[in-house]
Design a protein around this motif. Structure first.
Motif, PDB file in Angstrom:
ATOM      1  N   ILE A 187      35.243  43.967  35.467  1.00  0.00           N
ATOM      2  CA  ILE A 187      36.111  43.328  34.482  1.00  0.00           C
ATOM      3  C   ILE A 187      37.259  42.589  35.164  1.00  0.00           C
ATOM      4  CG2 ILE A 187      35.548  44.977  32.661  1.00  0.00           C
ATOM      5  CD1 ILE A 187      38.187  46.423  33.325  1.00  0.00           C
ATOM      6  N   GLY A 188      37.237  42.526  36.488  1.00  0.00           N
ATOM      7  CA  GLY A 188      38.253  41.760  37.213  1.00  0.00           C
ATOM      8  C   GLY A 188      39.633  42.364  37.183  1.00  0.00           C
ATOM      9  N   SER A 189      39.713  43.683  37.148  1.00  0.00           N
ATOM     10  CA  SER A 189      41.034  44.325  37.091  1.00  0.00           C
ATOM     11  C   SER A 189      41.810  44.142  38.389  1.00  0.00           C
ATOM     12  CB  SER A 189      40.871  45.821  36.805  1.00  0.00           C
ATOM     13  OG  SER A 189      40.270  46.476  37.917  1.00  0.00           O
ATOM     14  N   ARG A 190      41.084  43.940  39.486  1.00  0.00           N
ATOM     15  CA  ARG A 190      41.648  43.733  40.834  1.00  0.00           C
ATOM     16  C   ARG A 190      42.253  44.996  41.445  1.00  0.00           C
ATOM     17  NH1 ARG A 190      44.431  37.720  40.125  1.00  0.00           N
ATOM     18  NH2 ARG A 190      43.443  37.329  38.125  1.00  0.00           N
ATOM     19  N   TYR A 191      42.024  46.155  40.825  1.00  0.00           N
ATOM     20  CA  TYR A 191      42.513  47.392  41.431  1.00  0.00           C
ATOM     21  C   TYR A 191      41.888  47.596  42.814  1.00  0.00           C
ATOM     22  CZ  TYR A 191      44.474  48.782  36.910  1.00  0.00           C
ATOM     23  OH  TYR A 191      45.200  48.850  35.758  1.00  0.00           O
ATOM     24  N   CYS A 192      40.617  47.222  42.950  1.00  0.00           N
ATOM     25  CA  CYS A 192      39.947  47.396  44.241  1.00  0.00           C
ATOM     26  C   CYS A 192      40.625  46.559  45.316  1.00  0.00           C
ATOM     27  CB  CYS A 192      38.468  47.043  44.125  1.00  0.00           C
ATOM     28  SG  CYS A 192      38.147  45.380  43.498  1.00  0.00           S
ATOM     29  N   SER A 193      41.025  45.351  44.945  1.00  0.00           N
ATOM     30  CA  SER A 193      41.706  44.479  45.904  1.00  0.00           C
ATOM     31  C   SER A 193      43.057  45.061  46.307  1.00  0.00           C
ATOM     32  CB  SER A 193      41.891  43.082  45.310  1.00  0.00           C
ATOM     33  OG  SER A 193      42.586  42.243  46.206  1.00  0.00           O
ATOM     34  N   ASN A 194      43.780  45.575  45.311  1.00  0.00           N
ATOM     35  CA  ASN A 194      45.082  46.162  45.609  1.00  0.00           C
ATOM     36  C   ASN A 194      44.960  47.378  46.515  1.00  0.00           C
ATOM     37  OD1 ASN A 194      46.438  44.301  44.045  1.00  0.00           O
ATOM     38  ND2 ASN A 194      46.404  45.581  42.209  1.00  0.00           N
ATOM     39  N   ASN A 195      43.836  48.105  46.404  1.00  0.00           N
ATOM     40  CA  ASN A 195      43.693  49.351  47.151  1.00  0.00           C
ATOM     41  C   ASN A 195      42.960  49.178  48.481  1.00  0.00           C
ATOM     42  OD1 ASN A 195      44.839  51.805  46.363  1.00  0.00           O
ATOM     43  ND2 ASN A 195      42.831  52.803  46.327  1.00  0.00           N
ATOM     44  N   CYS A 196      42.496  47.958  48.785  1.00  0.00           N
ATOM     45  CA  CYS A 196      41.786  47.729  50.047  1.00  0.00           C
ATOM     46  C   CYS A 196      42.805  47.418  51.141  1.00  0.00           C
ATOM     47  CB  CYS A 196      40.807  46.566  49.901  1.00  0.00           C
ATOM     48  SG  CYS A 196      40.027  46.095  51.474  1.00  0.00           S
ATOM     49  N   PRO A 197      42.931  48.278  52.156  1.00  0.00           N
ATOM     50  CA  PRO A 197      43.927  48.029  53.204  1.00  0.00           C
ATOM     51  C   PRO A 197      43.582  46.829  54.080  1.00  0.00           C
ATOM     52  CG  PRO A 197      42.560  49.907  53.787  1.00  0.00           C
ATOM     53  CD  PRO A 197      42.166  49.520  52.395  1.00  0.00           C
ATOM     54  N   TYR A 198      42.323  46.353  54.003  1.00  0.00           N
ATOM     55  CA  TYR A 198      41.886  45.244  54.850  1.00  0.00           C
ATOM     56  C   TYR A 198      41.996  43.893  54.141  1.00  0.00           C
ATOM     57  CZ  TYR A 198      39.859  49.294  57.156  1.00  0.00           C
ATOM     58  OH  TYR A 198      39.693  50.516  57.755  1.00  0.00           O
ATOM     59  N   ARG A 199      42.331  43.916  52.840  1.00  0.00           N
ATOM     60  CA  ARG A 199      42.444  42.687  52.040  1.00  0.00           C
ATOM     61  C   ARG A 199      41.156  41.865  52.123  1.00  0.00           C
ATOM     62  NH1 ARG A 199      45.478  45.277  49.883  1.00  0.00           N
ATOM     63  NH2 ARG A 199      47.704  45.028  49.605  1.00  0.00           N
ATOM     64  N   LEU A 200      40.036  42.502  51.806  1.00  0.00           N
ATOM     65  CA  LEU A 200      38.744  41.847  51.953  1.00  0.00           C
ATOM     66  C   LEU A 200      37.979  41.786  50.643  1.00  0.00           C
ATOM     67  CD1 LEU A 200      37.795  43.411  55.381  1.00  0.00           C
ATOM     68  CD2 LEU A 200      38.211  41.006  54.939  1.00  0.00           C
ATOM     69  N   ARG A 201      38.689  41.902  49.550  1.00  0.00           N
ATOM     70  CA  ARG A 201      38.073  41.689  48.234  1.00  0.00           C
ATOM     71  C   ARG A 201      38.752  40.500  47.577  1.00  0.00           C
ATOM     72  NH1 ARG A 201      35.142  45.308  45.286  1.00  0.00           N
ATOM     73  NH2 ARG A 201      34.238  46.999  46.516  1.00  0.00           N
ATOM     74  N   TYR A 202      37.960  39.720  46.869  1.00  0.00           N
ATOM     75  CA  TYR A 202      38.463  38.451  46.350  1.00  0.00           C
ATOM     76  C   TYR A 202      38.096  38.296  44.880  1.00  0.00           C
ATOM     77  CZ  TYR A 202      38.810  37.661  51.317  1.00  0.00           C
ATOM     78  OH  TYR A 202      39.104  37.801  52.634  1.00  0.00           O
ATOM     79  N   PHE A 203      39.049  37.764  44.135  1.00  0.00           N
ATOM     80  CA  PHE A 203      38.827  37.478  42.718  1.00  0.00           C
ATOM     81  C   PHE A 203      38.214  36.092  42.591  1.00  0.00           C
ATOM     82  CE2 PHE A 203      40.135  35.925  38.535  1.00  0.00           C
ATOM     83  CZ  PHE A 203      39.730  36.977  37.728  1.00  0.00           C
ATOM     84  N   ASN A 204      37.153  35.982  41.813  1.00  0.00           N
ATOM     85  CA  ASN A 204      36.465  34.709  41.640  1.00  0.00           C
ATOM     86  C   ASN A 204      37.148  33.896  40.537  1.00  0.00           C
ATOM     87  OD1 ASN A 204      34.711  32.598  41.194  1.00  0.00           O
ATOM     88  ND2 ASN A 204      32.888  33.824  41.480  1.00  0.00           N
ATOM     89  N   PHE A 205      37.761  32.794  40.949  1.00  0.00           N
ATOM     90  CA  PHE A 205      38.423  31.902  39.997  1.00  0.00           C
ATOM     91  C   PHE A 205      37.510  30.752  39.572  1.00  0.00           C
ATOM     92  CE2 PHE A 205      41.999  33.882  42.146  1.00  0.00           C
ATOM     93  CZ  PHE A 205      42.923  34.077  41.134  1.00  0.00           C
ATOM     94  N   PHE A 206      36.248  30.773  39.990  1.00  0.00           N
ATOM     95  CA  PHE A 206      35.422  29.572  39.889  1.00  0.00           C
ATOM     96  C   PHE A 206      34.244  29.762  38.941  1.00  0.00           C
ATOM     97  CE2 PHE A 206      37.424  29.987  43.955  1.00  0.00           C
ATOM     98  CZ  PHE A 206      38.077  28.782  44.087  1.00  0.00           C
ATOM     99  N   ASN A 233      32.925  54.532  54.599  1.00  0.00           N
ATOM    100  CA  ASN A 233      32.303  55.710  54.004  1.00  0.00           C
ATOM    101  C   ASN A 233      33.231  56.386  53.002  1.00  0.00           C
ATOM    102  OD1 ASN A 233      29.698  55.834  55.115  1.00  0.00           O
ATOM    103  ND2 ASN A 233      30.478  56.645  57.038  1.00  0.00           N
ATOM    104  N   ALA A 234      34.535  56.283  53.220  1.00  0.00           N
ATOM    105  CA  ALA A 234      35.517  56.820  52.278  1.00  0.00           C
ATOM    106  C   ALA A 234      36.324  55.649  51.735  1.00  0.00           C
ATOM    107  CB  ALA A 234      36.417  57.846  52.964  1.00  0.00           C
ATOM    108  N   ALA A 235      35.652  54.761  51.047  1.00  0.00           N
ATOM    109  CA  ALA A 235      36.272  53.498  50.625  1.00  0.00           C
ATOM    110  C   ALA A 235      37.367  53.739  49.597  1.00  0.00           C
ATOM    111  CB  ALA A 235      35.203  52.573  50.059  1.00  0.00           C
ATOM    112  N   THR A 236      38.527  53.154  49.865  1.00  0.00           N
ATOM    113  CA  THR A 236      39.640  53.310  48.930  1.00  0.00           C
ATOM    114  C   THR A 236      39.490  52.433  47.696  1.00  0.00           C
ATOM    115  OG1 THR A 236      40.823  51.639  50.226  1.00  0.00           O
ATOM    116  CG2 THR A 236      41.292  53.941  50.717  1.00  0.00           C
ATOM    117  N   CYS A 237      38.582  51.463  47.767  1.00  0.00           N
ATOM    118  CA  CYS A 237      38.380  50.572  46.626  1.00  0.00           C
ATOM    119  C   CYS A 237      37.553  51.225  45.523  1.00  0.00           C
ATOM    120  CB  CYS A 237      37.686  49.292  47.085  1.00  0.00           C
ATOM    121  SG  CYS A 237      36.100  49.573  47.918  1.00  0.00           S
ATOM    122  N   GLU A 238      36.766  52.235  45.842  1.00  0.00           N
ATOM    123  CA  GLU A 238      35.819  52.780  44.867  1.00  0.00           C
ATOM    124  C   GLU A 238      36.469  53.665  43.798  1.00  0.00           C
ATOM    125  OE1 GLU A 238      32.621  54.630  46.936  1.00  0.00           O
ATOM    126  OE2 GLU A 238      32.015  52.809  47.960  1.00  0.00           O
TER     127      GLU A 238
END
Length: 290
Positions: free
Chosen positions: A135-154, A106-111
């Motif tokens: 735009i694939g900046s990956r800031y959301c991934s860096n800020n997610c404490p659960y490491r549950l966001r992934y960059f699509n390389f495919f 509810n208070a997502a750090t990725c947003e």
């Protein structure tokens, strides 16, 4: 979220309900995972791949850091009396399993860190991702404490699904191309289908009518999914959903960074709750006989 909403209401979207932000939820989808029932079989992971058209990574690309899995099973060896030698010889002994998927906070750090507002909160209480805006900046991934966001390389048109896996792509969900961030959506395509069906029949969504692929596939019924809006706004949601009943039974409340339980034997907990991210995935602690 429209561009007008971004320009006029951005600061309010960043605030919780108690801080004056507006989140007039229609639903609040949440999950309960009973670790006593989880055997670590991985059926939920396979179902997630098939349902959401996730590319097949392979060992070499995994080693290159191109992992792509919206749901992963973490293993811990925490049986205290087996002894290191026995665990080393039989690694399945003493293991506990923890399925980890987007906690839909509810208070997502990725947003708030996304520079283009590609990730936002929906009226269903989901952390959504707008792929066309990302735009694939990956800031959301860096800020997610659960490491549950992934960059699509495919790229789906290359070799993401070696034959015959390309024959089983889900037609109800678009494939994503390289350069965007991805994560678990609670199978939002199933949620929308159930809501559309309910709307056409002039009724509310029935408890149990929506099941993400992982919940539907789990052979031990370790996962429970449902609307927990009544926990957030009493009287506005369906009171007796199975998920809501489990949250209440185990005395875990939303909007708390630390739970104060009347019965300390209750097994419910949320991961990294102290970070005040207010996740909507409740875990029921595994109990061992020692």
């Amino acid at each position: 979220m429209s561009l007008e909403n971004i320009l006029t209401d951005w600061s309010r979207y960043r605030k919780g309900l108690e801080q004056g932000g507006f989140h007039d939820y229609e639903h609040m989808w949440g999950m309960v995972i009973d670790l006593n029932k989880c055997t670590g079989c991985g059926a939920c992971v396979v179902a997630c791949y098939a349902e959401n058209n996730l590319p097949v990574v392979g060992k070499d690309r995994f080693d290159d850091g191109h992992a792509m899995h919206w749901l992963r099973i973490e293993r811990y060896w925490d049986e205290p009396d087996l002894g290191e030698g026995r665990v080393a010889e039989y690694q399945h002994l003493g293991a506990s399993f923890l399925p980890m998927l987007c906690q839909q906070c509810n208070a997502a750090t990725c947003e708030p860190v996304c520079p283009v507002a590609a990730t936002y909160h929906t009226p269903d209480g989901l952390n959504a991702q707008v792929y066309n805006r990302c735009i694939g900046s990956r800031y959301c991934s860096n800020n997610c404490p659960y490491r549950l966001r992934y960059f699509n390389f495919f790229s789906y048109y290359e070799s993401s699904w070696p034959a015959p896996l390309h024959m089983q792509l889900n037609p109800d969900l678009s494939v994503r191309d390289k350069g965007v961030m991805e994560k678990c959506t609670f199978c939002v395509q199933r949620i929308r289908a159930a809501k559309d069906k309910a709307k056409m029949q002039d009724r509310q969504v029935i408890d149990g009518e929506v099941q993400p692929a992982c919940v539907q596939t789990c052979p031990t019924s370790a996962m429970t999914f449902g609307d927990i809006l009544d926990l957030h706004s009493p009287g506005k949601g369906v009171e007796n959903t199975e998920a809501t009943a489990l949250w209440r039974k185990h005395q875990v409340q939303l909007h708390k960074a630390k739970q104060v339980k009347q019965d300390p034997e209750m097994r419910g907990y949320r991961v990294f709750e102290g970070l005040n991210t207010d996740p909507k995935v409740l875990f029921l602690e595994r109990v061992r006989e020692v």
